[in-house]
Write a protein that holds these residues in place. Structure first.
Motif, short mmCIF file in Angstrom:
data_model
loop_
_atom_site.label_atom_id
_atom_site.label_comp_id
_atom_site.label_asym_id
_atom_site.label_seq_id
_atom_site.Cartn_x
_atom_site.Cartn_y
_atom_site.Cartn_z
N GLU A 1 -8.46 42.86 1.69
CA GLU A 1 -9.23 43.43 2.79
C GLU A 1 -10.43 42.54 3.12
OE1 GLU A 1 -10.29 47.44 1.88
OE2 GLU A 1 -11.53 47.65 3.69
N GLN B 1 -11.33 40.58 6.61
CA GLN B 1 -12.58 40.85 7.34
C GLN B 1 -13.34 39.54 7.58
OE1 GLN B 1 -13.58 43.32 8.91
NE2 GLN B 1 -15.79 43.09 9.17
N LYS C 1 -7.94 48.40 13.32
CA LYS C 1 -8.86 49.19 12.51
C LYS C 1 -10.27 49.01 13.07
CE LYS C 1 -10.21 48.04 8.34
NZ LYS C 1 -10.24 47.61 6.91
N SER C 2 -10.61 47.77 13.36
CA SER C 2 -11.87 47.51 14.07
C SER C 2 -11.75 46.28 14.95
CB SER C 2 -13.04 47.37 13.10
OG SER C 2 -12.68 46.53 12.04
N ASN D 1 -9.52 43.38 13.26
CA ASN D 1 -9.05 43.57 11.89
C ASN D 1 -8.06 44.73 11.92
OD1 ASN D 1 -8.64 44.18 9.21
ND2 ASN D 1 -10.76 43.73 8.62
N GLY E 1 -6.36 45.84 9.28
CA GLY E 1 -6.14 46.49 7.99
C GLY E 1 -4.69 46.31 7.59
N THR E 2 -4.09 47.35 7.02
CA THR E 2 -2.69 47.26 6.61
C THR E 2 -1.78 48.07 7.53
OG1 THR E 2 -3.02 49.10 5.10
CG2 THR E 2 -3.26 46.88 4.18
N HIS F 1 -2.99 42.30 4.62
CA HIS F 1 -4.08 42.67 5.54
C HIS F 1 -4.03 41.70 6.71
CE1 HIS F 1 -6.07 45.37 2.60
NE2 HIS F 1 -5.40 44.60 1.74
N THR G 1 -5.11 40.24 10.80
CA THR G 1 -6.09 40.12 11.89
C THR G 1 -5.38 39.57 13.12
OG1 THR G 1 -6.82 37.80 11.89
CG2 THR G 1 -7.66 39.19 10.12
#
Ligand SMILES: [Zn+2]
Ligand SMILES: [Zn+2]
Lengths: 476, 476
Positions: free
Chosen positions: B170, B174, B211-212, B233, B235-236, B257, B259
């Motif tokens: 993660e 990020q 996720k973001s 991002n 995430g999974t 993870h 991106t």
């Protein structure tokens, strides 16, 4: 593990098609996707394309052309305008009928080529002889709905450049058409080490809507030909249909003379089938993403990795060099470097360090060469040039060996069976003979070569007076 | 003729939208086509894109990423797999339903973005932590079925790069997300001279399936914001849906993870609207296709053209320089060079030659500078740097002037009316407030900036406890 990698490739003389499939996947050039007939071009394959593209783009710019970008989608009515063109392309275009949830009032096709879009734009921006010539090029993706597909050679979608130009005179358009054919031939021969035959297509084989089509044809390892680039003279056909007119130097309105020319990712398939061998890819140094692969031997021993990295560092500014310092066995690294067609392998181990030397291994011949430390860079540069020209010479020799002459259909069929490759034979100019030859032998007319002497006086098929010398071959 | 050229541009403070349309067409960046909402990118526009692309591609490669190419078409079932993603994109995709004459068994959409294609490929090629990270990027065209369109800013089809990466942890994902946001910010600020605010998008504004989402936001001359690059991002989420799993260092299967990040031709629109003025384009030297335009004065007089060509020749190796030796009047040439935003005009006439000097004219300020012959090259290089940083400073000052603080909705509305631009105001984190602000003011949340201090303790809309500082603005 090392053995396994090599065993996965089919022997090329046993099953060439399977060998090809093995190479493109095992060398990690492509992957398949859930989209039928489309391929994923992986980093190694795309890096090859980027290098080809950079060379070709430079030549296109050096010859005065400018890059532009046209829309991906073409309204059906626009595509319909030029009747021969649509007849050629309609069976193989993909149609967009909905945007979001909405049904479109008019269908749009995904460009199979962009003649009509350029024509429409040229009509807008060309008014006077002062606006000419217009020398535009586009790098893009196109879609053609092919039934059977193979990576690089024939895919639903492919990448290419398409040049589209407008000229004042017939003579200027013809010169442009041939100039760009020469550019393609130069890229093939100088950069890709693929020898080509330049010539004109027959009426049957020319591009939909063109007045004449010129081609460069190359010969693969298995004796089949591959059209490696085409350049078309459109005359004033599109200009008249689309109304691309200009005020000439005498103050009269006249249609422009147009050309178009294209070069595609297909050439990567040609490069594989011309140079590859039973160990995998063999890449010409000019476009190899990695020209030199450094493999440390007994890298756990003191000083080996340091020495390897030092060489890597010193070569990096002038060459595309990489180092495999992973914990895989040297044998595995050798095989992988061979599979990927890297032109030179540089081995360095404790004994080499002791003797102040390294070992260079040629991918194309397997030859091993000891080189003193202070000569590494010059030796590599010389060797890369040698490999580049040697690949070309070898391919040329292969083509010449597989080129024969036939003066009647018995010879034609016999040669095709015994020699394969190109058959030079005379033709009366009648499409019926061309059709019959294709039906009986599967060989098609590849091109009417520039400046070659005839091989007899009569058509190889019908025996009537011959008009042209033609290169025939089974083709991809 | 000279006057006419300038009169054709609308005054930017009178009608900014019309000014924009005038500039993109009169500076010959684009032309319209018969394909609704699509544009033709003309040579001058495309050369700008090529320069931006070259800078960004270098940074993408320098940060360890590899270029690949994915198919244009996506089967409907594949697009459907990730529910949030399809919800976001379904209303704006173009659907292919027919290949040639044949109706397809399954519809294919033209990629609006390629997350699902990368996900499918990653599932095939990632098996162990040794296969990670995978850092891929693609340069391509995408299609989104927009209702209202404007050249560069919003078109049915646009060009971009989309990065897609997979990571073990993660934390690594990020870091990648933020690293690529920094790369975009660097391209904007250093290359395009556009100052940006970096921050995070609210839940409402984030990318479908992410996720973001992080963004860089810039401010146009008219006070509207423009999202200039985004980095997500995932995430999974995608990894779990698509089954992209790897054996981790503990020998356990786990999802990767991910991106993704994108930068588009839209930025050309931003560059126009940040730097342009009433004379037309103003291009930052770093990406200007022509950095110096040589205009001979009284070129019919002996020696003038020779001197001009000599300078052209001597500057050519280090600078992008061109010469206008056409028979148009100098005034016309000045206007055209200004319209096209060429950073420096170099004038040379009989008097200059007599005095052993030339005149440099800055496009951004109009300042004229006499330069002795032996100092031309160094003077130009210094001046280009000065113009580059001066454009940035001017744009930053404009943004700061048009950035205000609001602690309640009266202030918010008043600032928007009086100052325009960015409004910094606190937010409780409730989407209802965000929705209301948009409804009442048309301003949207642009980003939650990194490392900025709050301006009050309560939400600008509801007065409840504030959670975040937000930049708000009307936006393109
Ligand atoms: Zn015949
Ligand atoms: Zn609130």
């Amino acid at each position: 593990m090392a053995k396994q990698l090599v065993e996965q490739i089919t022997n090329m003389d046993k099953d060439f098609a399977q060998w090809y499939t093995d190479v493109v996947t095992k060398a990690e050039l492509i992957d398949y996707s859930s989209v039928r007939g489309s391929m994923i071009i992986r980093p190694y394959g795309y890096a090859i394309w980027e290098n080809i593209k950079a060379s070709l783009d430079q030549e296109i710019k050096d010859t005065g052309h400018e890059n532009v970008y046209m829309p991906l989608l073409i309204p059906e009515s626009l595509l319909q305008k030029e009747k021969d063109h649509i007849k050629g392309f309609a069976p193989e275009v993909a149609w967009v009928t909905h945007g979001g949830d909405e049904k479109l009032a008019e269908r749009l096709c995904i460009r199979p080529t962009s003649e009509v879009l350029f024509a429409e734009h040229y009509k807008n921006i060309i008014h006077s002889y002062r606006d000419l010539p217009k020398l535009y090029n586009q790098w893009s993706n196109v879609v053609r709905w092919e039934k059977t597909t193979r990576p690089f050679l024939r895919t639903l979608e492919f990448l290419w450049q398409e040049g589209h130009t407008c000229h004042e005179t017939e003579d200027e358009a013809q010169k442009e058409t041939l100039k760009m054919l020469d550019v393609y031939a130069d890229i093939c021969e100088r950069v890709l080490a693929i020898p080509v035959i330049k010539g004109r297509k027959t009426e049957k084989e020319k591009f939909a809507g063109a007045k004449s089509t010129y081609t460069i044809e190359s010969l693969m390892h298995d004796g089949k030909a591959l059209q490696s680039g085409t350049s078309h003279n459109f005359g004033t056909g599109f200009a008249e249909t689309f109304g691309i007119e200009f005020l000439n130097r005498e103050g009269k309105l006249q249609p422009v003379h147009q050309t178009s020319w294209g070069f595609t990712t297909r050439i990567i398939g040609a490069m594989i089938m011309v140079h590859g061998d039973d160990k995998g890819l063999v890449l010409p140094p000019a476009i190899a993403p990695t020209q030199v692969q450094i493999v440390p031997i007994a890298q756990h021993k003191e000083g080996v990795l340091d020495a390897a990295y030092e060489i890597h560092h010193s070569l990096q500014t002038s060459l595309r060099v990489s180092i495999d310092a992973s914990d895989k066995k040297p044998g595995w690294k050798f095989n992988e470097s061979e599979m990927k067609g890297i032109p030179i392998r540089l081995e360095i181990g404790p004994k080499d360090i002791e003797n102040g030397k390294v070992v260079l291994v040629r991918r194309d011949t397997g030859e091993k060469i000891d080189v003193k430390n202070h000569e590494i860079e010059t030796a590599i540069e010389r060797l890369l040039q040698e490999i580049q020209s040697s690949l070309y010479e070898k391919a040329l020799e292969h083509r010449l060996t597989k080129t024969s002459v036939a003066v009647n259909m018995d010879e034609f069929k016999d040669n095709l069976l015994q020699v394969g490759g190109f058959i030079k034979a005379m033709w009366c100019g009648d499409q019926a003979c061309e059709d019959q030859i294709k039906e009986q032998t599967q060989a098609t007319s590849r091109c009417i070569p520039f400046e070659e002497k005839g091989v007899s006086d009569t058509c190889v098929y019908c025996g009537r007076a011959a008009k042209e010398l033609v290169y025939w071959a089974k083709a991809y």
